[in-house]
Design a protein around this motif. Sequence first.
Motif, mmCIF file in Angstrom:
data_model
loop_
_atom_site.group_PDB
_atom_site.id
_atom_site.type_symbol
_atom_site.label_atom_id
_atom_site.label_comp_id
_atom_site.label_asym_id
_atom_site.label_seq_id
_atom_site.Cartn_x
_atom_site.Cartn_y
_atom_site.Cartn_z
ATOM 1 N N LYS A 179 0.820 -1.215 0.000
ATOM 2 C CA LYS A 179 0.000 0.000 0.000
ATOM 3 C C LYS A 179 0.854 1.265 0.000
ATOM 4 O O LYS A 179 0.330 2.370 0.109
ATOM 5 N N GLN A 180 2.161 1.100 -0.114
ATOM 6 C CA GLN A 180 3.141 2.193 -0.137
ATOM 7 C C GLN A 180 2.996 3.108 1.082
ATOM 8 O O GLN A 180 3.149 4.317 0.984
ATOM 9 N N LEU A 181 2.707 2.499 2.218
ATOM 10 C CA LEU A 181 2.668 3.226 3.477
ATOM 11 C C LEU A 181 4.057 3.288 4.106
ATOM 12 O O LEU A 181 4.289 4.091 5.007
ATOM 13 N N ALA A 182 4.963 2.447 3.617
ATOM 14 C CA ALA A 182 6.322 2.400 4.135
ATOM 15 C C ALA A 182 7.250 1.857 3.048
ATOM 16 O O ALA A 182 6.795 1.263 2.069
ATOM 17 N N VAL A 183 8.552 2.083 3.240
ATOM 18 C CA VAL A 183 9.584 1.529 2.349
ATOM 19 C C VAL A 183 10.608 0.824 3.235
ATOM 20 O O VAL A 183 10.750 1.171 4.411
ATOM 21 N N PRO A 184 11.307 -0.168 2.690
ATOM 22 C CA PRO A 184 12.327 -0.836 3.506
ATOM 23 C C PRO A 184 13.414 0.148 3.936
ATOM 24 O O PRO A 184 13.747 1.079 3.209
ATOM 25 N N ALA A 185 13.948 -0.047 5.123
ATOM 26 C CA ALA A 185 14.954 0.862 5.669
ATOM 27 C C ALA A 185 16.334 0.484 5.136
ATOM 28 O O ALA A 185 17.182 -0.045 5.849
ATOM 29 N N THR A 186 16.589 0.788 3.864
ATOM 30 C CA THR A 186 17.900 0.551 3.262
ATOM 31 C C THR A 186 18.706 1.844 3.350
ATOM 32 O O THR A 186 18.148 2.926 3.536
ATOM 33 N N PRO A 187 20.042 1.753 3.217
ATOM 34 C CA PRO A 187 20.861 2.979 3.266
ATOM 35 C C PRO A 187 20.448 3.999 2.192
ATOM 36 O O PRO A 187 20.458 5.205 2.448
ATOM 37 N N GLY A 188 20.055 3.534 1.014
ATOM 38 C CA GLY A 188 19.626 4.450 -0.049
ATOM 39 C C GLY A 188 18.342 5.190 0.320
ATOM 40 O O GLY A 188 18.209 6.402 0.081
ATOM 41 N N HIS A 189 17.391 4.475 0.895
ATOM 42 C CA HIS A 189 16.143 5.109 1.327
ATOM 43 C C HIS A 189 16.384 6.083 2.475
ATOM 44 O O HIS A 189 15.696 7.111 2.582
ATOM 45 N N MET A 190 17.366 5.771 3.339
ATOM 46 C CA MET A 190 17.682 6.660 4.461
ATOM 47 C C MET A 190 18.237 7.994 3.943
ATOM 48 O O MET A 190 17.873 9.061 4.448
ATOM 49 N N ARG A 191 19.114 7.948 2.910
ATOM 50 C CA ARG A 191 19.657 9.180 2.332
ATOM 51 C C ARG A 191 18.553 9.984 1.642
ATOM 52 O O ARG A 191 18.471 11.207 1.778
ATOM 53 N N ALA A 192 17.697 9.281 0.904
ATOM 54 C CA ALA A 192 16.597 9.964 0.218
ATOM 55 C C ALA A 192 15.649 10.614 1.227
ATOM 56 O O ALA A 192 15.149 11.725 1.004
ATOM 57 N N LEU A 193 15.425 9.933 2.339
ATOM 58 C CA LEU A 193 14.565 10.474 3.380
ATOM 59 C C LEU A 193 15.165 11.751 3.970
ATOM 60 O O LEU A 193 14.446 12.721 4.214
ATOM 61 N N ALA A 194 16.467 11.754 4.184
ATOM 62 C CA ALA A 194 17.126 12.956 4.721
ATOM 63 C C ALA A 194 16.957 14.129 3.756
ATOM 64 O O ALA A 194 16.702 15.258 4.187
ATOM 65 N N GLN A 195 17.078 13.885 2.451
ATOM 66 C CA GLN A 195 16.896 14.949 1.472
ATOM 67 C C GLN A 195 15.452 15.443 1.458
ATOM 68 O O GLN A 195 15.196 16.651 1.391
ATOM 69 N N LEU A 196 14.514 14.518 1.525
ATOM 70 C CA LEU A 196 13.106 14.909 1.534
ATOM 71 C C LEU A 196 12.760 15.751 2.758
ATOM 72 O O LEU A 196 12.012 16.730 2.667
ATOM 73 N N LYS A 197 13.318 15.391 3.908
ATOM 74 C CA LYS A 197 13.074 16.155 5.126
ATOM 75 C C LYS A 197 13.652 17.560 5.007
ATOM 76 O O LYS A 197 13.014 18.534 5.412
ATOM 77 N N ALA A 198 14.842 17.690 4.419
ATOM 78 C CA ALA A 198 15.457 19.006 4.250
ATOM 79 C C ALA A 198 14.623 19.869 3.298
ATOM 80 O O ALA A 198 14.396 21.056 3.561
ATOM 81 N N GLN A 199 14.158 19.282 2.202
ATOM 82 C CA GLN A 199 13.320 20.026 1.260
ATOM 83 C C GLN A 199 12.010 20.452 1.918
ATOM 84 O O GLN A 199 11.550 21.573 1.734
#
Length: 189
Positions: A33-53
């Motif tokens: 349902k795309q409520l979550a994504v696996p906690a991989t290092p790539g997703h963690m970096r993307a999440l940090a960028q999304l939070k900054a934006q």
Amino acid sequence: MKVILMQKIERLGEPGQQVDVADGYARNFLLPKQLAVPATPGHMRALAQLKAQSRNREDRAVQEATKLAERLASVVVTLTRRASSDAPAAAAEPAPQAPPADGAAAPAPAAAAPESAEAAAPAFQPAGRLFGSVTSQDVSEALEAQGITVDKKKIQLPEPIKTLGVHRVPVRLHADVVAEVSVTVMPQA
């Protein structure tokens, strides 16, 4: 299994939060349902960028709302509406004074009665009642005429204005920024 939440999920967490859930719950419910994504290092970096934006976008929105709030604080909206012309009874005639109980003479009136009704009544009586009402739509259109665009849904009138006079109307420009606009309702000539 560790996942990063993309949306708020009741009793689990907020968006951007990393949580540990059962493998079946993640595989069968959260991920499809795309409520979550696996906690991989790539997703963690993307999440940090999304939070900054997101933080930058929020800061810009607050700055724009603050500028608009400063501009709205100096604006006076004047609206003319049909209103009742009869003055309140207390303002039209002074209350008669009862003679003193001890038999002493009644004090003389301090001022002579005005010679005409026009001299007694002020030109603008703020206690008059409107035949219609002033709504948030009316305030929004009046602000638009002055070059300020504010959505009528952001104007927070608890109930429509139904009296003449000066009213302070709150405008929620942002979750953290509330401005007040002075709305003067005058009777039509």
